[in-house]
Design a protein around this motif. Sequence first.
Motif, PDB file in Angstrom:
ATOM      1  N   PRO A  37      -7.678  16.890 -11.063  1.00 43.71           N
ATOM      2  CA  PRO A  37      -7.829  18.272 -11.529  1.00 43.71           C
ATOM      3  C   PRO A  37      -6.512  18.783 -12.122  1.00 43.71           C
ATOM      4  O   PRO A  37      -5.426  18.389 -11.680  1.00 43.71           O
ATOM      5  CB  PRO A  37      -8.167  19.052 -10.257  1.00 43.71           C
ATOM      6  N   ALA A  38      -6.617  19.646 -13.116  1.00 43.72           N
ATOM      7  CA  ALA A  38      -5.415  20.255 -13.683  1.00 43.72           C
ATOM      8  C   ALA A  38      -4.675  20.983 -12.562  1.00 43.72           C
ATOM      9  O   ALA A  38      -5.293  21.578 -11.676  1.00 43.72           O
ATOM     10  CB  ALA A  38      -5.806  21.235 -14.784  1.00 43.72           C
ATOM     11  N   ALA A  43      -4.395  24.423  -7.924  1.00 42.37           N
ATOM     12  CA  ALA A  43      -3.623  25.455  -7.209  1.00 42.37           C
ATOM     13  C   ALA A  43      -4.485  26.682  -6.947  1.00 42.37           C
ATOM     14  O   ALA A  43      -4.475  27.241  -5.848  1.00 42.37           O
ATOM     15  CB  ALA A  43      -2.378  25.831  -8.009  1.00 42.37           C
ATOM     16  N   ALA A  44      -5.259  27.086  -7.938  1.00 48.51           N
ATOM     17  CA  ALA A  44      -6.126  28.255  -7.777  1.00 48.51           C
ATOM     18  C   ALA A  44      -7.214  27.996  -6.735  1.00 48.51           C
ATOM     19  O   ALA A  44      -7.489  28.855  -5.894  1.00 48.51           O
ATOM     20  CB  ALA A  44      -6.758  28.627  -9.118  1.00 48.51           C
ATOM     21  N   SER A  45      -7.810  26.804  -6.765  1.00 54.68           N
ATOM     22  CA  SER A  45      -8.900  26.519  -5.821  1.00 54.68           C
ATOM     23  C   SER A  45      -8.399  26.375  -4.383  1.00 54.68           C
ATOM     24  O   SER A  45      -9.127  26.678  -3.441  1.00 54.68           O
ATOM     25  CB  SER A  45      -9.683  25.271  -6.243  1.00 54.68           C
ATOM     26  N   LEU A  46      -7.161  25.909  -4.215  1.00 54.50           N
ATOM     27  CA  LEU A  46      -6.589  25.767  -2.872  1.00 54.50           C
ATOM     28  C   LEU A  46      -5.815  27.013  -2.440  1.00 54.50           C
ATOM     29  O   LEU A  46      -5.352  27.095  -1.304  1.00 54.50           O
ATOM     30  CB  LEU A  46      -5.653  24.552  -2.824  1.00 54.50           C
ATOM     31  N   HIS A  51       3.470  25.071  -8.323  1.00 55.90           N
ATOM     32  CA  HIS A  51       4.590  24.145  -8.120  1.00 55.90           C
ATOM     33  C   HIS A  51       4.348  23.225  -6.916  1.00 55.90           C
ATOM     34  O   HIS A  51       4.850  22.102  -6.887  1.00 55.90           O
ATOM     35  CB  HIS A  51       5.908  24.910  -7.975  1.00 55.90           C
ATOM     36  N   THR A  52       3.569  23.688  -5.965  1.00 61.68           N
ATOM     37  CA  THR A  52       3.203  22.854  -4.813  1.00 61.68           C
ATOM     38  C   THR A  52       2.352  21.685  -5.283  1.00 61.68           C
ATOM     39  O   THR A  52       2.570  20.535  -4.893  1.00 61.68           O
ATOM     40  CB  THR A  52       2.444  23.694  -3.761  1.00 61.68           C
ATOM     41  N   VAL A  53       1.389  21.967  -6.136  1.00 64.80           N
ATOM     42  CA  VAL A  53       0.522  20.914  -6.682  1.00 64.80           C
ATOM     43  C   VAL A  53       1.337  19.980  -7.565  1.00 64.80           C
ATOM     44  O   VAL A  53       1.195  18.747  -7.482  1.00 64.80           O
ATOM     45  CB  VAL A  53      -0.660  21.523  -7.465  1.00 64.80           C
ATOM     46  N   LEU A  54       2.186  20.540  -8.405  1.00 63.10           N
ATOM     47  CA  LEU A  54       3.015  19.701  -9.279  1.00 63.10           C
ATOM     48  C   LEU A  54       3.919  18.784  -8.475  1.00 63.10           C
ATOM     49  O   LEU A  54       4.112  17.618  -8.843  1.00 63.10           O
ATOM     50  CB  LEU A  54       3.840  20.573 -10.224  1.00 63.10           C
ATOM     51  N   ARG A  55       4.448  19.269  -7.368  1.00 63.58           N
ATOM     52  CA  ARG A  55       5.296  18.420  -6.517  1.00 63.58           C
ATOM     53  C   ARG A  55       4.469  17.267  -5.937  1.00 63.58           C
ATOM     54  O   ARG A  55       4.945  16.132  -5.869  1.00 63.58           O
ATOM     55  CB  ARG A  55       5.929  19.248  -5.408  1.00 63.58           C
TER      56      ARG A  55
END
Length: 116
Positions: A37-38, A43-46, A51-55
């Motif tokens: 997922p993008a 990030a929005a769904s969680l 930046h947490t997702v990108l990490r």
Amino acid sequence: MLIRIDAADRTPIFTQIAASVRGGIARGDLTQGERLPAARDLAASLDVNIHTVLRAYQELRDEGLVELRRGRGAVVSGDAPRNAELADALDRLVDTARRFGVGAAELSGEITRRMS
């Protein structure tokens, strides 16, 4: 693929996201070439910071599990199944070692002994 996090868990959220994706690859739920997922959507769904997702995605890239491509996002790499299964097993091993109070040096020595 369903990515789950536990806000009550002391494990950092980016680590939980990476572990969830890693487990999906190891189980075969995610296959070579499949797009994750993008980061913004995940990030929005969680309900976490992008930046947490990108990490988490960067950690998976560093492990050789995903390729980050501009405009295409995160894609499961060709070596991902083998790498993910090994990383997943190592995560479980380290968690078990911590539970039993086994230190890194002792664990490393035991692995070296068994692989000889």
